[in-house]
Design an enzyme around this catalytic site. Structure first.
Site, PDB file in Angstrom:
ATOM      1  CD  GLU A 207       2.541  33.484  16.241  1.00 47.65           C
ATOM      2  OE1 GLU A 207       3.724  33.156  16.423  1.00 47.65           O
ATOM      3  OE2 GLU A 207       1.585  32.796  16.633  1.00 47.65           O
ATOM      4  NE  ARG A 211       5.862  31.840  15.112  1.00 47.09           N
ATOM      5  CZ  ARG A 211       5.363  30.735  14.558  1.00 47.09           C
ATOM      6  NH1 ARG A 211       6.052  30.082  13.649  1.00 47.09           N
ATOM      7  NH2 ARG A 211       4.164  30.295  14.903  1.00 47.09           N
ATOM      8  CG  ASP A 349      -0.658  29.791  25.172  1.00 47.69           C
ATOM      9  OD1 ASP A 349      -0.921  30.968  24.908  1.00 47.69           O
ATOM     10  OD2 ASP A 349      -0.200  28.996  24.328  1.00 47.69           O
ATOM     11  CD  GLU A 515       3.206  24.032  22.906  1.00 45.46           C
ATOM     12  OE1 GLU A 515       3.415  25.151  22.401  1.00 45.46           O
ATOM     13  OE2 GLU A 515       3.000  23.007  22.213  1.00 45.46           O
TER      14      GLU A 515
END
Length: 621
Positions: A207, A211, A349, A515
């Site tokens: 993360e 980010r 994913d 998404e």
């Protein structure tokens, strides 16, 4: 290792044998028959002349309709033009029952650089207004905090050691894309004067990379190419911060195998194993750091980041099973996969997303990633695609490790579960065909694999939109699709939401995820099909109706099937960084952030396509 199916080469098709004509020797014609034959030949010649003239006329007409617009009119597609044409496939599909699938086409061939599309100014402004409503509330109630709670009008940080700019850094490139310059300047000043990574606490490696590092790199790139010279001068601020953070993140790669630990102490620079999962790392978290680290190396000339990231891809390539698809857990201790689910949702994913995007990022100079992507997409189509009986919806499913009931051998159980996270995959399939506009595509003449990729990609987007057919018009966090074996239910419904677990509804939440609209953006930019804009607008209107907070900001909702829904006291940073940015670009013109020159990391941070100065033997293997 499961058997890998080879693609059929064009020359490998089965030969069709045509019976030879019967022997005519010895058979004689009389004069009447000869005269009759001559008359038939003369008639046939007249017909051929008429057909030739008609064909010539068709060529002239086609040239006028095709070449004239290209040579003498602007190469734009205005709103309202329908570019869809149907290429029917009446043979039984490997994905289920007989279907007629629509492939996108245009009278104008898709030019290199992608289709040119005009902005829908009104809808684009509506999305911008929503962003301003969200950002102003964050500035007012939670400035400098990592996260914003819109209902309680407060902010919070990820750790007790203080914030690292989760919301501000995650939003920098969106502020630039939406041309919110005063807001950007206040965010820049905070980064310059307040942001510090000297925090003695454990942060998630993945993360923090996607980010914060991704946000800083994107801000550096967009400021460096900005038309305003004063904004161009800001670029070194963000690169210096990115280098500082990148050096700290290297500690995560200290495992025996070279795979990153899931946690990192930014002050001590120590990698920290994931104690909640016996120290293993997830596939997505380990293999979705590459775009950011490789670009950092490209900018600095220090290829330590590149090599650390590439080592992860090399390990996974050597270990991947099931036709390029892999379990969601891998051990940093020995670099081997751990028995776990194979899925395209959480923890899996973005591994698949980054295979294609690594190939595109370095301008298609590293063929190993295209090969890994093609193998993985083949494995997905073979093992992880299902289709409903009622409506023929194409969806993704999961494989869970199990024991065969008869002999207790290792096998896989198919679970028809699709996370909202998986909805990125539809747009990714279509992006893989066009390569961001780097290839000129004739949508009427796709090869077999491209046709499959388009049918599956479009089908996933359609099934994701079907999950928006709820009381609120918003999709749940997790949808369960109905298998054919459930005969009674399969005839009546395509999908459902699992019921509450001890009074807590988890699957039915909507937390402002991006998404589905991400796929709308990629598919629209690739095909020009207005359907994707229409769907994106429907989703945005549902967000506006149910998630907008009167005092400022937007909030997720607890149950998409309850009207009015109960709002959740959290505005995720990806609402600003991804969801609204993708919606804005969906309604923007295609010259703004064109796909042939840019890629988006998995947090929608914009990075440039570049020619690499360093290419390893692995990248060309």
């Amino acid at each position: 290792m499961a058997e890998i199916r080879q693609r059929q080469a064009p020359g490998d098709r089965e030969q069709v044998k045509v019976p030879l004509p019967s022997d005519q020797k010895g058979k004689r014609l009389d004069k009447k028959e000869i005269d009759k034959k001559v008359e038939q030949i003369q008639t046939l010649n007249v017909v051929r002349l008429i057909l030739s003239l008609a064909g010539l006329g068709a060529v002239v007409w086609f040239g006028y309709k095709t070449l004239y617009p290209i040579l003498f009119t602007p190469s734009t597609i205005t709103e309202g033009e329908n570019l869809a044409t149907k290429i029917s496939s009446t043979s039984t599909s490997k994905f289920g029952k007989k279907n007629q699938q629509s492939l996108i086409s245009s009278e104008i061939p898709s030019p290199v650089g992608g289709i040119k599309l005009e902005a829908d100014v009104e809808k684009r402004q509506a999305v911008k207004d929503a962003f301003i409503w969200s950002w102003n509330a964050y500035e007012k109630y939670a400035w400098g905090s990592d996260e914003f709670s819109p209902l309680s009008q407060s902010g919070s940080n990820l750790t007790s050691a203080g914030g690292i700019g989760y919301t501000i850094v995650d939003s920098l490139d969106a502020l630039l894309v939406l041309d919110l310059i005063p807001e950007y300047e206040r965010a820049r000043d905070w980064c310059k004067n307040e942001l510090s990574f000297e925090k003695d606490a454990v942060f998630n490696t993945f993360e923090t990379t996607i980010r914060i590092l991704g946000g800083l790199l994107s801000a550096h790139y967009l400021t460096s190419v900005h038309t305003n010279p004063s904004i161009q001068q800001d670029a070194p601020i963000f690169l210096d911060l990115a280098v500082d953070l990148g050096e700290r993140l290297l500690g995560a790669f200290s495992s025996p195998s070279g795979l990153p630990w899931s946690g990192i102490n930014l002050a001590t620079r120590d990698g920290i194993p994931d104690r909640d999962n016996q120290g293993v790392a997830s596939l997505a978290e380990a293999a979705s750091l590459q775009l950011e680290l490789k670009y950092l190396s490209h900018l600095t000339g220090d290829y330590v980041y590149w090599k650390k990231a590439e080592r992860v891809s090399e390990i996974i390539r050597g270990e991947a099973v099931h036709d390029g698809i892999a379990p969601i857990f891998i051990s940093p201790m020995n670099g081997q996969f751990v028995a776990s689910e194979i899925r395209l949702g959480s923890r899996g994913d973005s591994y698949y997303e980054y295979l294609l995007k690594q190939w595109l990022q370095t301008d298609r100079e590293e063929p190993v990633y295209r090969d890994m992507y093609d193998e993985a997409m083949g494995g997905i189509k073979k093992h992880l695609i299902g289709q409903t009986k009622k409506s023929g919806l194409i969806f993704t499913q999961e494989l869970h490790p199990a024991r065969h009931p008869r002999d207790q051998t290792q096998t896989w159980q198919v679970v028809p579960k699709q996370d909202h996270l998986v909805c990125f995959l539809g747009g990714s399939f279509i992006l893989g065909i066009t390569e961001g506009g780097k290839r000129s595509i004739d949508w009427k003449d796709l090869d077999q694999v491209q046709q499959e990729d388009f049918v599956v990609g479009k089908g996933i987007i359609e099934s994701c939109m079907k999950t928006h057919e709820t009381a609120t018009g918003l999709a749940p966090e997790i949808a369960m699709f109905v298998q054919w074996s459930d005969e009674q239910r399969a005839a009546d419904e395509d999908w459902y939401i699992k019921p509450n677990l001890n009074g807590v509804l988890i699957d039915g939440r909507n937390i402002l995820r991006p998404e589905t609209v991400e796929s709308h953006f990629l598919a629209y930019r690739s095909t020009g099909d207005e359907q994707y804009r229409e769907w994106g607008w429907e989703v945005f209107q549902a967000f506006e109706k149910w998630c907008k907070v009167p005092s400022g900001g937007y909030a997720g909702i607890e149950d998409v099937q309850t009207v009015p829904p109960r709002q959740l006291d959290r505005m995720e940073t990806f609402w600003l960084a991804e969801t609204l940015k993708y919606l804005y670009l969906l309604f923007d013109d295609s010259n703004h952030i064109p796909l042939d020159k840019h890629i988006f990391n998995t947090e929608a941070h914009i990075l440039p396509v570049f020619k690499p100065e360093y290419i390893s033997p692995f990248a060309t293997s």
